[in-house]
Each structure stands twice: as C-alpha cells, then as structure tokens.
Design a protein around this motif. Structure first.
Motif, mmCIF file in Angstrom:
data_model
loop_
_atom_site.group_PDB
_atom_site.id
_atom_site.type_symbol
_atom_site.label_atom_id
_atom_site.label_comp_id
_atom_site.label_asym_id
_atom_site.label_seq_id
_atom_site.Cartn_x
_atom_site.Cartn_y
_atom_site.Cartn_z
ATOM 1 N N PHE A 60 -5.446 -6.911 -1.732
ATOM 2 C CA PHE A 60 -4.429 -7.737 -1.199
ATOM 3 C C PHE A 60 -4.747 -9.303 -1.453
ATOM 4 O O PHE A 60 -4.057 -10.275 -1.322
ATOM 5 C CB PHE A 60 -3.819 -7.306 0.040
ATOM 6 N N GLN A 61 -6.060 -9.377 -1.251
ATOM 7 C CA GLN A 61 -6.738 -10.903 -1.329
ATOM 8 C C GLN A 61 -6.668 -11.345 -2.597
ATOM 9 O O GLN A 61 -6.363 -12.450 -3.008
ATOM 10 C CB GLN A 61 -8.101 -10.784 -0.939
ATOM 11 N N ARG A 62 -6.959 -10.426 -3.678
ATOM 12 C CA ARG A 62 -6.759 -11.299 -4.962
ATOM 13 C C ARG A 62 -5.284 -11.384 -5.413
ATOM 14 O O ARG A 62 -4.861 -12.443 -6.218
ATOM 15 C CB ARG A 62 -7.248 -10.045 -6.239
ATOM 16 N N PHE A 63 -4.405 -10.647 -5.053
ATOM 17 C CA PHE A 63 -2.945 -10.967 -4.871
ATOM 18 C C PHE A 63 -2.323 -11.138 -6.385
ATOM 19 O O PHE A 63 -1.693 -12.214 -6.720
ATOM 20 C CB PHE A 63 -2.609 -12.133 -4.186
ATOM 21 N N TYR A 64 -2.671 -10.228 -7.372
ATOM 22 C CA TYR A 64 -2.044 -10.045 -8.646
ATOM 23 C C TYR A 64 -0.677 -9.569 -8.694
ATOM 24 O O TYR A 64 -0.353 -8.698 -9.390
ATOM 25 C CB TYR A 64 -2.957 -9.313 -9.586
ATOM 26 N N ALA A 65 0.217 -10.191 -7.837
ATOM 27 C CA ALA A 65 1.645 -10.037 -7.765
ATOM 28 C C ALA A 65 2.417 -11.034 -7.350
ATOM 29 O O ALA A 65 1.661 -12.049 -7.007
ATOM 30 C CB ALA A 65 1.749 -8.767 -6.857
ATOM 31 N N ASP B 8 -3.104 2.463 -3.619
ATOM 32 C CA ASP B 8 -3.827 3.291 -2.545
ATOM 33 C C ASP B 8 -4.207 2.306 -1.495
ATOM 34 O O ASP B 8 -4.898 1.297 -1.855
ATOM 35 C CB ASP B 8 -5.026 3.711 -3.270
ATOM 36 N N ALA B 9 -4.120 2.531 -0.332
ATOM 37 C CA ALA B 9 -4.422 1.719 0.936
ATOM 38 C C ALA B 9 -5.959 1.433 1.109
ATOM 39 O O ALA B 9 -6.360 0.300 1.102
ATOM 40 C CB ALA B 9 -3.956 2.119 2.227
ATOM 41 N N SER C 32 0.679 -1.152 -0.056
ATOM 42 C CA SER C 32 0.001 0.031 -0.006
ATOM 43 C C SER C 32 0.969 1.228 0.074
ATOM 44 O O SER C 32 2.177 1.225 0.392
ATOM 45 C CB SER C 32 -1.014 0.006 1.290
ATOM 46 N N VAL C 33 0.261 2.343 -0.490
ATOM 47 C CA VAL C 33 1.056 3.785 -0.340
ATOM 48 C C VAL C 33 1.051 4.130 1.192
ATOM 49 O O VAL C 33 0.001 4.300 1.724
ATOM 50 C CB VAL C 33 0.213 4.784 -1.170
#
Length: 574
Positions: free
Chosen positions: A450-455, A435-436, A406-407
């Motif tokens: 953060f749940q989807r986690f495309y990283a 953006d948080a 997050s930022v």
C-alpha cells in the motif's frame, strides 16, 4: 507559561495511572501455563515496526520490542521501560517545553542478557531519522532536534521549538526501542537488508522469537530476562498468520483451536453466529480506526519508468483535479456500507480523525450520497461520455481507475458497491485485491504494498497511538512521501504536499491549549478530507476481536497495540 497549563495539567493527572495488575492470577513461575495461540489473518511480514506501517507488523513486534511508555485501554499514558511519564510537574518536561527527559527503570535486560541503556534509545532515534534511509514511523520524530544520553539511565529529547505534546518519540507500539548492538550495521539504506535483525529482534518484551516464517507463523518463547517475576504466564506463544477473518473467528469462537483472534472484520451476523458456539467471546471498542479511500495524487502508470511511478515527478492525470475526487466521494452511500459491513460496530464518517471528541471535526461534506451532484462535478471538470458507452472521457482519455485493497470479504463487498456507484456516474473501475500480508508488509521490493501505491485509489484502515493525533496528522508532509530514495517507506501514502498544511501542522506542534489544539487538528483533518478529498473517509470502525473463554487478563486496547498487555495474560483453569 500558558502553553503548558491546559495540556500538561491533564497529562500529570494520568501519568501515574498504573497498568492493571492480576496479582492472584500471576502467582507462580514464569511459563507455568504452557502455550497460548494467537491468530492474525493478516500475517506478520517483519518484526521491525520502523520498516512497516502495517498494523499487523507493529502489533506482532510489540510482543518483543517495547517503548518507554504506552497508552492503556483508556488512552492514559503509562510508563513501561521508564520509571514514570515525564511532566512539567515532576520536572521531566522543561518549563519552556523544549525538552523531555526520560528516566529508565534500573536493571532492565535485553532478552540476550545485556543491559538496556539510554544508548539504545539514542540509537533508535538515529536509526529512524537517518536521512539515507526510510522510516515508517518518522512522524513520531517530528520537530526533534536531538536525542542525547545524559547517563546510562537518562535520555533527553530536545525539540526545535516548544513542544506542548512531547510524547511522540518512544511512546506507544509504533515507536519502540531497538537494541543498538544488534542493529548497529543496519542504519540508512542498509536497514531493509538486515533480514536476521528485522525478523528476530532482541527485545525487552515478554517474548522472544525462536522461529520466524514471514507471512506465515511465528513461534516465541517466554523472555527469560523479562523484568517482572512470574510473567509471562505462558512459556510459548504461537502467532499464526494468513487465511481470512472468518477462519480466524471460527478458530477461536467455534473450534477453540486458538486463544485470540485479531480484527474480526466480518459482518455482525457472522460474528454473532460464531459466538453462539460458546468457545469464546467477541470484544469490541471504538477508537480511531477509519476505513477510507486514499486518492493517489501521482501517476502510477506502468508506462512510466520504474522509479518514477507514483512519485512526485508525475502528477496524476485524473485525480489531480479536486472536482473528480469530490465526485467520487459523494457518489458513495456510507450508511449502506456501514449496514453491509459493520452494523453497530461502524459509523459513517467523512473524517480521517474520528476521535477523541476534542479532535473530531463536524465535517459531513461527503454525506448523504448525491449521484446527480457527482455527475455535475465531472461535467464541470470536462469529463463527458462522447461515444455513449457509459464511460466518461476527456481529450481522448477514458475516466478509468484501478481501485485496490487487501483480500477480505467486507472489503470486497465495499469494492463491488463502490464500483457500482462509480459506474452510475460514468467511471470505469478495475478492482484488485491483494493478499493482506503482502499489501501491508512494507517489502521495498514488492510492487503490491500500500505504500508503493501502484494504483489510482486504494482502501485500508489504520489508527494512531494514544489520544492525540499530532503524529498521525504529521504523516501528510512532503518529506514523508514513499519513494525509491526511502526504500518506499513513508506515511504520506497519497503523496499530498501542501506548504499551508505544513505551516498549520507546525502551529499545532507549538500549541498547548487543548481547545486550540482541537481547533487546529480539526482544520488539518478538513484540509485532507472536506477541502480536498485526498482522503475519503468511509466508516469509523469499532475494533472487534475475540478470545477464548479460558484466556484471562485480556484488555482490548484501541489506543495502542492490541497485544499491549500479553505479559498479563494467563490460563483460566476449568
């Protein structure tokens, strides 16, 4: 029965601990002190904690929605909507530890004036446990067989097997009660579609939402049907979101524009300089908040069909190798991260569960930083720099990772340092800051949560209600992996799935002896940290917030919602 002796002897001793009262301060009419202004630099996106794992959403909702029991500032169990905390001693927990029976306080009203009953409690369990939906707090219902209303003011939870820690459902800010009448048509797959209900829930808490602007500002008024006379002291509460931690800190400590600022994730010298203005004071305490890296065990590649990215259908092409995860972990200098980001409000850690002491592993496998060992592990895993460009490769694929968070100024400092250390061992790293309010928002339609986690790697911190980590550790079971089928809800963020872990978790669930519970919890912690580096602990963070000099009744609580006792807040007359 040996299962209950150690744990429930202790529970009984704290069950009746009263919530701190402010008799003198609370003399007078409800709403007598006008407006109170709260600022969360991570803006609230939804007022339903069952549809968001973000702390800011859970805490915003806690002003309206309440559980049967909470945890106080010392981690003690205290009744809220219940008359008392059930124990074996008072007959609320069965001798065989398979049931817990809650007695609801008579006369409690929802903010719309209707009666709060056991039917609402039963509905909440059905809502979260609905197999057609996704619930961000499903771990709270681990091992639950049934929830039934015995009468209007009595609800019984039955577990599939003896449950020495039955205080998972309906305890703490992460597991409040929803009104059955309001959410009746919002179960299963329909849950995220119920915008009005999710933004404006009817509650039993001290405040009622009057205007909700997601990712911006919430206006609330005192609940006219709140059960305690003279509370809340404030007639209006404004919860402002967005901006950054520095602006939030200044708004309380320097300008006095706001009364309370949450989670001042700032360098210590910055907070000290702000506090010198004399408008307010920082408050801090350690709990279970760990800044960490989550390693994605599934492939987030945009080349995959939508609906298959970051799902169990496709293992991660790089991070599925534990040697790579270990190398990434030990390349990090945690002591420098603490110095840069938190000072005395931080402690280097390798753990997911840093406290209480009984549950904190002595795992120090990730320290100290060891660049040469990290390089050797990557070599062993077959990653070498074949063309001399400084980036390792294997079978034609570069060792390149997308690292998101997050930022936030401290988090971006961490990203920059970790990118530098990973570059030293031959890892190419792309940084992304989201953006948080979006990152922690839980919107099933957003690719940036953060749940989807495309990283490949992501960084954040969260904690758990109370002092027992059972529900927190239960998050890492196969059935809690976020996916399209669960509307991307679920606590198992890195998609960890290990039958051995689940067997040990089940053992924790039926173990009552405190020492044995500590041993098992430490082993579970080590399975996702030391043994696998699926979760890479960085910093055990003390919670730092701030309140104005004129806001009384504030008690910082790291074991529950930080806004847990907003009903007790009042204005100090100057």
């Amino acid at each position: 029965m040996r299962l209950k002796t150690a744990l429930w002897g202790a529970a009984a001793a704290v069950a009746m601990t009263p919530v701190m009262a402010y008799a003198d301060a609370h003399e007078g009419e409800r709403g007598r002190d006008g407006e109170v202004r709260v600022i969360y630099w991570q803006a609230v996106s939804i007022m339903n904690p069952f549809l968001s794992g973000g702390t800011k959403d859970i805490e915003g909702a806690s002003l309206v929605l309440e559980p049967l029991g909470r945890y106080d500032q010392d981690g003690n169990l205290v009744p809220y909507l219940a008359t008392e905390i059930p124990t074996v001693a008072n007959g609320g927990v069965s001798e065989d530890l398979t049931t817990i029976t809650w007695k609801i306080k008579p006369g409690i009203k929802w903010s719309d004036g209707s009666d709060f009953t056991s039917a609402d409690v039963v509905f909440t369990a059905e809502y979260c446990m609905d197999p057609e939906g996704g619930c961000a707090q499903l771990a709270k219902f681990e091992g639950v067989k049934s929830v039934e209303a015995l009468d209007d003011l009595t609800v019984k939870v039955t577990f599939k097997e003896p449950k020495p820690n039955p205080y998972l459902p309906f305890m703490g800010g992460q597991s409040p009660i929803l009104q059955a009448a309001q959410f009746a048509d919002c179960k299963g797959a329909r849950a995220p579609e119920c915008t009005e209900e999710n933004f404006n829930p009817i509650g039993t808490g001290p405040f009622v939402v009057t205007d909700f602007r997601p990712n911006d500002v919430i206006t609330m008024e005192a609940n006219p049907n709140y059960r305690e006379a003279g509370k809340p002291a404030f007639s209006r509460l404004v919860l402002k979101g967005g901006g950054d931690a520095a602006a939030a800190g200044r708004a309380v400590l320097e300008t006095g524009e706001y009364d309370y600022a949450w989670n001042l994730q700032l360098a210590p010298d910055v907070i000290e300089a702000m506090a010198a203005a004399g408008k307010g004071k920082p408050v801090s305490a350690f709990g279970t908040l760990v800044e960490r890296l989550e390693m994605n065990l599934t492939d987030p590649s945009p080349d995959l069909p939508e609906g298959e990215r970051s799902t169990l259908k496709h293992p991660h092409p790089i991070l599925s190798d534990g040697r790579v995860r270990k190398a990434l972990s030990i390349a990090i200098d945690r002591d420098l991260l603490v110095e840069v980001g938190y000072g005395q409000a931080g402690r280097a850690t390798c753990n997911l569960v840093p406290a209480p002491e009984n549950y904190a592993s002595d795992n120090t496998e990730c320290m100290p930083q060891d660049i040469e060992r990290a390089k050797a592990l990557l070599e062993e895993a077959g990653w070498t720099d074949t063309n001399g460009d400084g980036v390792r490769d294997k079978d034609g694929k570069k060792l390149s990772l997308l690292y998101q968070t997050s930022v936030n100024a401290v988090r971006q400092d961490f990203q920059a340092l970790i990118k530098q250390w990973w570059q030293e061992i031959g890892v190419e790293t792309e940084l992304r800051a989201i953006d948080a309010s979006v990152y922690f928002g839980g919107d099933p339609g957003s690719p940036d949560t953060f749940q989807r986690f495309y990283a490949d790697v992501e960084m954040y911190a969260n904690n758990f209600d109370g002092t027992d980590p059972e529900a927190y550790l239960a998050a890492y079971t196969c059935d809690k992996v976020p996916s399209p089928e669960t509307q991307w809800q679920g606590e198992n963020i890195n998609r960890f799935c290990d039958p051995a872990y689940e067997e040990l978790l089940a053992e924790l669930g039926r173990t009552g002896d405190l020492d044995e519970r500590g041993r098992i919890a430490k082993q579970l912690n080590d399975m996702v940290t030391k043994d696998s580096d699926v979760i890479v602990g960085l910093v055990d963070r003390g919670r730092v917030s701030a309140h104005s000099n004129t806001l009384g009744g504030v008690i910082l609580n790291t074991w529950d919602s930080e806004l847990w006792n907003a009903a007790d807040w009042y204005r100090i007359k100057e």
